[in-house]
Scaffold this motif. Sequence first.
Motif, PDB file in Angstrom:
ATOM      1  N   ASN A   1       2.986   2.503  12.746  1.00 56.85           N
ATOM      2  CA  ASN A   1       2.223   1.360  12.277  1.00 56.85           C
ATOM      3  C   ASN A   1       1.247   1.886  11.219  1.00 56.85           C
ATOM      4  O   ASN A   1       0.300   2.597  11.559  1.00 56.85           O
ATOM      5  CB  ASN A   1       1.462   0.715  13.429  1.00 56.85           C
ATOM      6  CG  ASN A   1       0.695  -0.510  13.003  1.00 56.85           C
ATOM      7  OD1 ASN A   1       0.360  -0.691  11.842  1.00 56.85           O
ATOM      8  ND2 ASN A   1       0.404  -1.363  13.959  1.00 56.85           N
ATOM      9  N   PRO A   2       1.464   1.556   9.940  1.00 56.58           N
ATOM     10  CA  PRO A   2       0.609   2.087   8.876  1.00 56.58           C
ATOM     11  C   PRO A   2      -0.867   1.784   9.089  1.00 56.58           C
ATOM     12  O   PRO A   2      -1.723   2.603   8.757  1.00 56.58           O
ATOM     13  CB  PRO A   2       1.126   1.397   7.614  1.00 56.58           C
ATOM     14  CG  PRO A   2       2.512   1.000   7.942  1.00 56.58           C
ATOM     15  CD  PRO A   2       2.532   0.713   9.423  1.00 56.58           C
ATOM     16  N   THR A   3      -1.187   0.658   9.682  1.00 54.80           N
ATOM     17  CA  THR A   3      -2.579   0.305   9.937  1.00 54.80           C
ATOM     18  C   THR A   3      -3.219   1.295  10.899  1.00 54.80           C
ATOM     19  O   THR A   3      -4.354   1.730  10.702  1.00 54.80           O
ATOM     20  CB  THR A   3      -2.681  -1.122  10.505  1.00 54.80           C
ATOM     21  OG1 THR A   3      -2.012  -2.019   9.615  1.00 54.80           O
ATOM     22  CG2 THR A   3      -4.122  -1.543  10.656  1.00 54.80           C
ATOM     23  N   ASP A   4      -2.476   1.706  11.923  1.00 51.88           N
ATOM     24  CA  ASP A   4      -2.980   2.703  12.863  1.00 51.88           C
ATOM     25  C   ASP A   4      -3.223   4.033  12.176  1.00 51.88           C
ATOM     26  O   ASP A   4      -4.211   4.710  12.430  1.00 51.88           O
ATOM     27  CB  ASP A   4      -2.002   2.910  14.015  1.00 51.88           C
ATOM     28  CG  ASP A   4      -1.914   1.705  14.932  1.00 51.88           C
ATOM     29  OD1 ASP A   4      -2.797   0.819  14.862  1.00 51.88           O
ATOM     30  OD2 ASP A   4      -0.944   1.649  15.713  1.00 51.88           O
TER      31      ASP A   4
ATOM     32  N   HIS B   1       8.885   0.974  10.938  1.00 48.21           N
ATOM     33  CA  HIS B   1       9.000   0.313  12.244  1.00 48.21           C
ATOM     34  C   HIS B   1      10.010   1.053  13.132  1.00 48.21           C
ATOM     35  O   HIS B   1       9.756   1.267  14.323  1.00 48.21           O
ATOM     36  CB  HIS B   1       9.406  -1.148  12.067  1.00 48.21           C
ATOM     37  CG  HIS B   1       9.569  -1.883  13.347  1.00 48.21           C
ATOM     38  ND1 HIS B   1       8.506  -2.271  14.130  1.00 48.21           N
ATOM     39  CD2 HIS B   1      10.683  -2.287  13.999  1.00 48.21           C
ATOM     40  CE1 HIS B   1       8.961  -2.872  15.211  1.00 48.21           C
ATOM     41  NE2 HIS B   1      10.283  -2.906  15.151  1.00 48.21           N
TER      42      HIS B   1
ATOM     43  N   THR C   1       4.345   1.008   2.021  1.00 48.63           N
ATOM     44  CA  THR C   1       4.410   0.429   3.368  1.00 48.63           C
ATOM     45  C   THR C   1       5.163  -0.898   3.401  1.00 48.63           C
ATOM     46  O   THR C   1       5.718  -1.253   4.441  1.00 48.63           O
ATOM     47  CB  THR C   1       3.008   0.245   3.962  1.00 48.63           C
ATOM     48  OG1 THR C   1       2.219  -0.566   3.091  1.00 48.63           O
ATOM     49  CG2 THR C   1       2.329   1.593   4.170  1.00 48.63           C
ATOM     50  N   ASP C   2       5.193  -1.627   2.300  1.00 46.21           N
ATOM     51  CA  ASP C   2       5.962  -2.869   2.260  1.00 46.21           C
ATOM     52  C   ASP C   2       7.446  -2.581   2.078  1.00 46.21           C
ATOM     53  O   ASP C   2       8.295  -3.102   2.800  1.00 46.21           O
ATOM     54  CB  ASP C   2       5.464  -3.782   1.137  1.00 46.21           C
ATOM     55  CG  ASP C   2       4.060  -4.290   1.378  1.00 46.21           C
ATOM     56  OD1 ASP C   2       3.693  -4.513   2.552  1.00 46.21           O
ATOM     57  OD2 ASP C   2       3.314  -4.453   0.397  1.00 46.21           O
TER      58      ASP C   2
ATOM     59  N   MET D   1       0.849  -1.161   0.000  1.00 46.15           N
ATOM     60  CA  MET D   1       0.000   0.000   0.000  1.00 46.15           C
ATOM     61  C   MET D   1       0.904   1.237   0.000  1.00 46.15           C
ATOM     62  O   MET D   1       1.973   1.225   0.586  1.00 46.15           O
ATOM     63  CB  MET D   1      -0.884  -0.046   1.244  1.00 46.15           C
ATOM     64  CG  MET D   1      -1.554   1.236   1.582  1.00 46.15           C
ATOM     65  SD  MET D   1      -2.626   1.193   3.042  1.00 46.15           S
ATOM     66  CE  MET D   1      -2.126  -0.237   3.938  1.00 46.15           C
TER      67      MET D   1
ATOM     68  N   LEU E   1      -3.924   4.580   9.038  1.00 43.79           N
ATOM     69  CA  LEU E   1      -5.065   4.508   8.134  1.00 43.79           C
ATOM     70  C   LEU E   1      -6.378   4.681   8.864  1.00 43.79           C
ATOM     71  O   LEU E   1      -7.318   5.237   8.324  1.00 43.79           O
ATOM     72  CB  LEU E   1      -5.067   3.175   7.379  1.00 43.79           C
ATOM     73  CG  LEU E   1      -3.980   3.042   6.330  1.00 43.79           C
ATOM     74  CD1 LEU E   1      -4.007   1.640   5.739  1.00 43.79           C
ATOM     75  CD2 LEU E   1      -4.114   4.075   5.253  1.00 43.79           C
ATOM     76  N   GLY E   2      -6.430   4.243  10.098  1.00 42.28           N
ATOM     77  CA  GLY E   2      -7.652   4.396  10.871  1.00 42.28           C
ATOM     78  C   GLY E   2      -7.994   5.839  11.160  1.00 42.28           C
ATOM     79  O   GLY E   2      -9.145   6.188  11.329  1.00 42.28           O
TER      80      GLY E   2
END
Length: 60
Positions: A47-50, A42, A34-35, A1, A52-53
């Motif tokens: 944390n990319p997931t955080d 890191h 992000t990959d 992503m 995105l929220g």
Amino acid sequence: MEIERQEIVDQLRGRNEDDVADRAERELPELVDTDEHADLLHELGINPTDLLGGVGGTFG
């Protein structure tokens, strides 16, 4: 992503993590994969997931 660096920086600043935001501006490319950049994210404690929220934008 892929995420625009500015989106990451804005989220960090919104969390009052200005030191990390400054470093992200210096070290991350304008468009963050992000990959590909997982190790640096890191290392920065991101944390990319955080992120995105909390972002209303569209990615990828």
